[in-house]
Design an enzyme around this catalytic site. Structure first.
Site, PDB file in Angstrom:
ATOM      1  N   LYS A 192       0.838  -1.218   0.000  1.00 27.41           N
ATOM      2  CA  LYS A 192       0.000   0.000   0.000  1.00 27.41           C
ATOM      3  C   LYS A 192       0.861   1.251   0.000  1.00 27.41           C
ATOM      4  O   LYS A 192       0.660   2.171  -0.793  1.00 27.41           O
ATOM      5  CB  LYS A 192      -0.933   0.026   1.232  1.00 27.41           C
ATOM      6  CG  LYS A 192      -1.957  -1.075   1.251  1.00 27.41           C
ATOM      7  CD  LYS A 192      -2.877  -0.965   2.439  1.00 27.41           C
ATOM      8  CE  LYS A 192      -2.190  -1.120   3.778  1.00 27.41           C
ATOM      9  NZ  LYS A 192      -1.493  -2.399   3.977  1.00 27.41           N
ATOM     10  N   THR A 193       1.819   1.308   0.932  1.00 29.56           N
ATOM     11  CA  THR A 193       2.680   2.482   0.997  1.00 29.56           C
ATOM     12  C   THR A 193       3.469   2.620  -0.298  1.00 29.56           C
ATOM     13  O   THR A 193       3.678   3.718  -0.813  1.00 29.56           O
ATOM     14  CB  THR A 193       3.619   2.388   2.224  1.00 29.56           C
ATOM     15  OG1 THR A 193       2.796   2.199   3.376  1.00 29.56           O
ATOM     16  CG2 THR A 193       4.444   3.644   2.404  1.00 29.56           C
TER      17      THR A 193
ATOM     18  N   ASP B 149      -1.876   7.781   3.404  1.00 26.92           N
ATOM     19  CA  ASP B 149      -1.495   6.440   3.860  1.00 26.92           C
ATOM     20  C   ASP B 149      -2.174   6.169   5.211  1.00 26.92           C
ATOM     21  O   ASP B 149      -2.543   7.105   5.922  1.00 26.92           O
ATOM     22  CB  ASP B 149       0.044   6.378   4.008  1.00 26.92           C
ATOM     23  CG  ASP B 149       0.559   4.938   4.043  1.00 26.92           C
ATOM     24  OD1 ASP B 149      -0.254   4.001   3.899  1.00 26.92           O
ATOM     25  OD2 ASP B 149       1.777   4.752   4.201  1.00 26.92           O
ATOM     26  N   GLU B 150      -2.314   4.922   5.587  1.00 38.54           N
ATOM     27  CA  GLU B 150      -2.878   4.531   6.896  1.00 38.54           C
ATOM     28  C   GLU B 150      -4.228   5.204   7.131  1.00 38.54           C
ATOM     29  O   GLU B 150      -4.516   5.711   8.226  1.00 38.54           O
ATOM     30  CB  GLU B 150      -1.911   4.905   8.041  1.00 38.54           C
ATOM     31  CG  GLU B 150      -0.499   4.378   7.888  1.00 38.54           C
ATOM     32  CD  GLU B 150      -0.344   2.920   8.299  1.00 38.54           C
ATOM     33  OE1 GLU B 150      -1.331   2.288   8.669  1.00 38.54           O
ATOM     34  OE2 GLU B 150       0.809   2.431   8.209  1.00 38.54           O
TER      35      GLU B 150
ATOM     36  N   GLN C 201      -5.826  -2.894  10.657  1.00 40.43           N
ATOM     37  CA  GLN C 201      -4.709  -2.234  11.337  1.00 40.43           C
ATOM     38  C   GLN C 201      -5.135  -0.926  11.978  1.00 40.43           C
ATOM     39  O   GLN C 201      -4.313  -0.043  12.227  1.00 40.43           O
ATOM     40  CB  GLN C 201      -3.561  -1.998  10.359  1.00 40.43           C
ATOM     41  CG  GLN C 201      -2.955  -3.301   9.857  1.00 40.43           C
ATOM     42  CD  GLN C 201      -1.695  -3.061   9.039  1.00 40.43           C
ATOM     43  OE1 GLN C 201      -0.694  -2.600   9.557  1.00 40.43           O
ATOM     44  NE2 GLN C 201      -1.767  -3.340   7.760  1.00 40.43           N
TER      45      GLN C 201
ATOM     46  N   ARG D 209       4.735  -7.274  11.210  1.00 40.13           N
ATOM     47  CA  ARG D 209       5.968  -6.511  10.963  1.00 40.13           C
ATOM     48  C   ARG D 209       7.110  -7.447  10.578  1.00 40.13           C
ATOM     49  O   ARG D 209       8.148  -7.019  10.099  1.00 40.13           O
ATOM     50  CB  ARG D 209       6.413  -5.721  12.218  1.00 40.13           C
ATOM     51  CG  ARG D 209       5.497  -4.639  12.756  1.00 40.13           C
ATOM     52  CD  ARG D 209       5.010  -3.717  11.712  1.00 40.13           C
ATOM     53  NE  ARG D 209       3.721  -4.133  11.200  1.00 40.13           N
ATOM     54  CZ  ARG D 209       3.232  -3.766  10.019  1.00 40.13           C
ATOM     55  NH1 ARG D 209       3.918  -2.998   9.217  1.00 40.13           N
ATOM     56  NH2 ARG D 209       2.053  -4.182   9.613  1.00 40.13           N
TER      57      ARG D 209
HETATM   58  P1  ATP Z   1       1.648  -2.155   5.942  1.00 39.01           P
HETATM   59  O1  ATP Z   1       0.240  -2.667   5.903  1.00 39.01           O
HETATM   60  O2  ATP Z   1       2.450  -2.847   6.963  1.00 39.01           O
HETATM   61  O3  ATP Z   1       1.713  -0.660   5.990  1.00 39.01           O
HETATM   62  P2  ATP Z   1       2.059  -1.982   3.099  1.00 39.01           P
HETATM   63  O4  ATP Z   1       0.836  -2.585   2.517  1.00 39.01           O
HETATM   64  O5  ATP Z   1       2.141  -0.516   3.134  1.00 39.01           O
HETATM   65  O6  ATP Z   1       2.314  -2.601   4.545  1.00 39.01           O
HETATM   66  P3  ATP Z   1       4.654  -1.872   1.872  1.00 39.01           P
HETATM   67  O7  ATP Z   1       5.388  -1.443   3.094  1.00 39.01           O
HETATM   68  O8  ATP Z   1       4.413  -0.888   0.798  1.00 39.01           O
HETATM   69  O9  ATP Z   1       3.294  -2.593   2.313  1.00 39.01           O
HETATM   70  O10 ATP Z   1       5.377  -3.121   1.215  1.00 39.01           O
HETATM   71  C1  ATP Z   1       5.736  -4.270   1.983  1.00 39.01           C
HETATM   72  C2  ATP Z   1       6.953  -4.953   1.398  1.00 39.01           C
HETATM   73  O11 ATP Z   1       6.599  -5.571   0.173  1.00 39.01           O
HETATM   74  C3  ATP Z   1       8.074  -3.986   1.062  1.00 39.01           C
HETATM   75  O12 ATP Z   1       9.284  -4.590   1.415  1.00 39.01           O
HETATM   76  C4  ATP Z   1       7.960  -3.800  -0.436  1.00 39.01           C
HETATM   77  O13 ATP Z   1       9.196  -3.518  -1.010  1.00 39.01           O
HETATM   78  C5  ATP Z   1       7.462  -5.178  -0.883  1.00 39.01           C
HETATM   79  N1  ATP Z   1       6.651  -5.134  -2.139  1.00 39.01           N
HETATM   80  C6  ATP Z   1       5.515  -4.465  -2.350  1.00 39.01           C
HETATM   81  N2  ATP Z   1       5.040  -4.670  -3.607  1.00 39.01           N
HETATM   82  C7  ATP Z   1       5.909  -5.509  -4.196  1.00 39.01           C
HETATM   83  C8  ATP Z   1       5.992  -6.130  -5.510  1.00 39.01           C
HETATM   84  N3  ATP Z   1       5.072  -5.909  -6.433  1.00 39.01           N
HETATM   85  N4  ATP Z   1       7.037  -6.929  -5.745  1.00 39.01           N
HETATM   86  C9  ATP Z   1       7.977  -7.180  -4.815  1.00 39.01           C
HETATM   87  N5  ATP Z   1       7.968  -6.640  -3.576  1.00 39.01           N
HETATM   88  C10 ATP Z   1       6.954  -5.817  -3.259  1.00 39.01           C
HETATM   89 MG    MG Z   2       2.242   0.826   4.740  1.00 36.34          MG
END
Ligand code: ATP
Ligand code: MG
Length: 671
Positions: free
Chosen positions: A31-32, A215-216, A246, A601
């Site tokens: 997402k981020t 975000d969030e 979350q 995490r």
């Molecule tokens: P959270 O819910 O904890 O905030 P998030 O959904 O924001 O997590 P990110 O932090 O953006 O997730 O990404 C999580 C991990 O997955 C990071 O290490 C990111 O580099 C990796 N990632 C995300 N998308 C891809 C992709 N398409 N291919 C490979 N790695 C990815």
């Molecule tokens: Mg995130």
């Protein structure tokens, strides 16, 4: 721009710019990442950087986001890009517009201690105790987060207690205005109010912010949502990402229902779900999914991982707290030795700040470098608060809390009776202390000696204000410290010379910090520096540490959005997680979400530890393992001493279905 490394729904989310977009997805699904890639995408589509605004919840997250974007796009193109927290966005709006709400330049931002003192003074006249003050502080904050003004609070208050609190709220708001001060919640509520009352100002800001990303989002409260809605206006250029599982800030008024409100308020909303988790091993993800299935859900989400099953989740049952800390730290040491993992890939997460102490000691004993987030807060230190209070008072003469803090620092022998006379006089005249101090009415009512001392103080402040007109903030701060002989004062009041020296080093650190700030910012005025420092001290608890190769210690709340190879979720006990104050149905669900945030995490390795006995108030108490342990898949746990799952899988499943059906019936269809 190449988006090939993103999966299909991620690409869709990045490219969706002609209609509002909601990305609803579980932990670690990118997402981020979508937000940062989308910022780069927008720049490539011709949006000017200064018209793009990305909002996150902490300064740390904002900094990380900026770094990620500059890795994708050169810094010349990103110049002017706004990446901030909700509160710094609100502050920025208010710095430009607060005069329209009756505030003057250089308004102060009060931290929670200032608020408590201020409410205490107002409530004192009503002869109320400290419990009442804290309760009222919480209630007033809830009203502000729910965008309820004092008059509306009074109109809806249906118990004598709420009526009294609504009156206090009204009085408090007036007092804030007299002191040209705002509290943390005002930074969101006042801009919303401003935009409602001044359409032309809103137009202007809508023109500045042409694309908004958040975000969030699940942790936004009502006022924050109103701010988002106002800024988007009819253009509706908006992308928000969030995960209802979350949502961990209910106690600050967060409303995960805001995810649903989006669907109602933005008819064209495109909802995109991301289902692949890239962070965690399948085993860790499976455990997290099974745990969170026990909560009621508004949205059905799937989350899978292509990673291997990975290592078992380890459970450390420990005799007592010392044993627990040692076991965790020795484990870190041996993993470091075996795998040569950098320290920064280990994080110890806990429910409450005080829990860090045992681990700090154990890490120190083993000479392992560590960093505590928000713990030993720089801005909470007395010497920093003193100097900041001077700067606040020089920037905003009406800042009563700042004046009260330093009127006798260093000692000026202005006695409690004189201060009380001053406060009463100011209260009766509805003036700030600084103004009241200079009025003849006051000076005539106190004795000669007190009058001379107060006049001495007035002259000092006048002299420093004069200096503030000529010097920049860093030079002013340096001159101030020497003018008031602050280092002598520290030597006089600290318990040891060493302590005084350490405190003085912190003051020096603050001065160089101000110097760096000035270098980074266009606006070098005292007002701008004070505004920035005040917000930083509240938002981050002074946490502006540069990342180091050190084991990271933080609360689960502070770990939101972050990832580490190795997670130790410690104090996995009843009354700690779930917290003893959150054991009703809603409370338990929020605690379960916290456990979910903690577990997700971890990338490759997760350890849950608990102590069977703990010392509390001098007594040795028996502790029970957290009920959440029983909700994890037993086959994936290693070292657990418990055996019984409290609910069978079919019972859990049925419970989930029942509550989901209830909710759907209540809110209409949503998935
Ligand atoms: P959270 O819910 O904890 O905030 P998030 O959904 O924001 O997590 P990110 O932090 O953006 O997730 O990404 C999580 C991990 O997955 C990071 O290490 C990111 O580099 C990796 N990632 C995300 N998308 C891809 C992709 N398409 N291919 C490979 N790695 C990815
Ligand atoms: Mg995130």
């Amino acid at each position: 721009m190449n988006l090939q490394d993103l999966n299909q729904p991620q690409q869709q989310a990045v490219k969706c710019i002609d209609r509002p977009c909601l990305v609803l997805a579980g932990a670690g699904s990118g997402k981020t990442g979508v937000i940062t890639r989308k910022v780069a995408w927008l720049l490539r589509q011709g949006y000017a950087a200064q018209h793009i605004c990305a909002v996150t919840f902490t300064n740390k997250a904002a900094r990380e986001m900026r770094q990620r974007v500059t890795r994708l796009i050169d810094s010349k193109t990103t110049k002017g890009l706004k990446i901030s927290t909700f509160h710094s966005l609100g502050q920025r709006i208010l710095i430009h517009e607060s005069h329209r709400l009756g505030y003057r330049r250089g308004f102060s931002i009060m931290d929670s201690r200032d608020v408590e003192t201020c409410l205490g003074e107002l409530a004192h006249r009503l002869e109320q105790d400290s419990d009442y003050i804290r309760q009222s502080m919480y209630q007033i904050s809830r009203w502000k987060n729910d965008f309820v003004a004092p008059a509306a609070a009074a109109a809806t208050a249906d118990t004598p207690l709420l009526q009294a609190q609504a009156r206090l709220y009204e009085e408090y708001q007036q007092h804030l205005q007299t002191c040209n001060s705002m509290d943390f919640d005002d930074l969101i509520m006042l801009p919303v109010q401003l935009f409602r009352d001044h359409a032309e100002v809103l137009n202007n800001w809508q023109d500045r912010i042409r694309y908004l990303l958040i975000d969030e989002y699940q942790d936004t409260n009502t006022s924050q949502y109103e701010l988002v809605k106002a800024l988007c206006g009819i253009r509706q250029k908006l992308t928000v990402v969030g995960d209802d599982d979350q949502s961990i800030y209910a106690w600050r008024g967060a409303r995960p229902e805001n995810l649903q409100r989006l669907q109602q308020d933005f008819a064209a909303l495109e909802v995109i779900k991301l289902e692949q988790n890239y962070r965690s091993s399948s085993r860790i993800l499976g455990a997290a999914n099974q745990l969170i299935a026990n909560n009621r859900h508004l949205y059905e989400k799937k989350l899978w991982s292509a990673s291997a099953a990975g290592e078992l989740i380890r459970v450390f049952p420990c005799k007592n707290a010392d044993d627990e800390a040692n076991r965790v730290v020795v484990d870190i040491l041996s993993k470091r030795f075996q795998e040569n993992t950098p320290c920064s890939q280990f994080a110890i997460l806990y429910r409450s700040n005080f829990q860090s102490r045992n681990y700090e000691k154990a890490l120190r004993d083993h000479s392992i470098p560590y960093q505590v987030a928000g713990g030993n807060a720089f801005f909470e230190r007395r010497e920093i608060k003193d100097i900041l209070a001077y700067l606040r008072l020089l920037s905003n003469p009406d800042d009563d809390q700042a004046l009260l803090r330093i009127i006798n620092v260093p000692r000026r022998e202005i006695g409690a009776t004189s201060i009380k006379a001053l406060a009463t006089y100011a209260g009766s005249r509805k003036r700030s202390l600084d103004v009241a101090m200079r009025e003849l009415g006051l000076l005539e009512s106190i004795n000669n000696r007190a009058r001379i001392r107060i006049q001495g103080f007035i002259e000092l402040i006048a002299e420093l204000r004069q200096q503030a007109l000529q010097d920049d903030a860093m030079d002013l701060c340096r001159a101030l410290v020497s003018r008031i002989d602050y280092s002598d004062w520290l030597r006089e009041t600290c318990t040891s010379v060493k302590q005084a020296e350490a405190a003085m080093e912190n003051v020096m650190e603050l001065i160089s910090w101000i110097g760096n700030l000035q270098k980074e910012r266009d606006d070098k005025s005292l007002d701008a520096v004070v505004a920035h420092l005040s917000l930083m001290s509240i938002l981050e608890n002074g946490e502006d540490q540069k990342p180091q190769d050190a084991v990271q210690l933080m609360t689960i709340h502070a770990a939101k959005g972050l990832e580490f190879e190795h997670i130790y979720l410690v104090g996995f006990e009843e009354d700690s997680l779930p917290h003893h104050q959150s054991q009703d149905d809603d409370g338990i669900e929020e605690e379960r979400r916290l456990a979910y945030v903690g577990i997700t995490r971890a990338a490759s390795n997760l350890t849950l530890s608990y102590a069977k006995t703990r010392q509390k108030f001098g007594d040795m108490l028996q502790c029970e393992v957290s009920r959440f342990m029983y909700e994890l898949p037993e086959a994936d746990l290693e070292g657990a001493e418990h055996t019984l799952s409290k609910l069978s899988d079919s019972e859990k499943h049925q419970r989930g279905l029942d509550t989901f059906a209830d909710l759907k019936a209540l809110l209409g269809s949503a998935d």
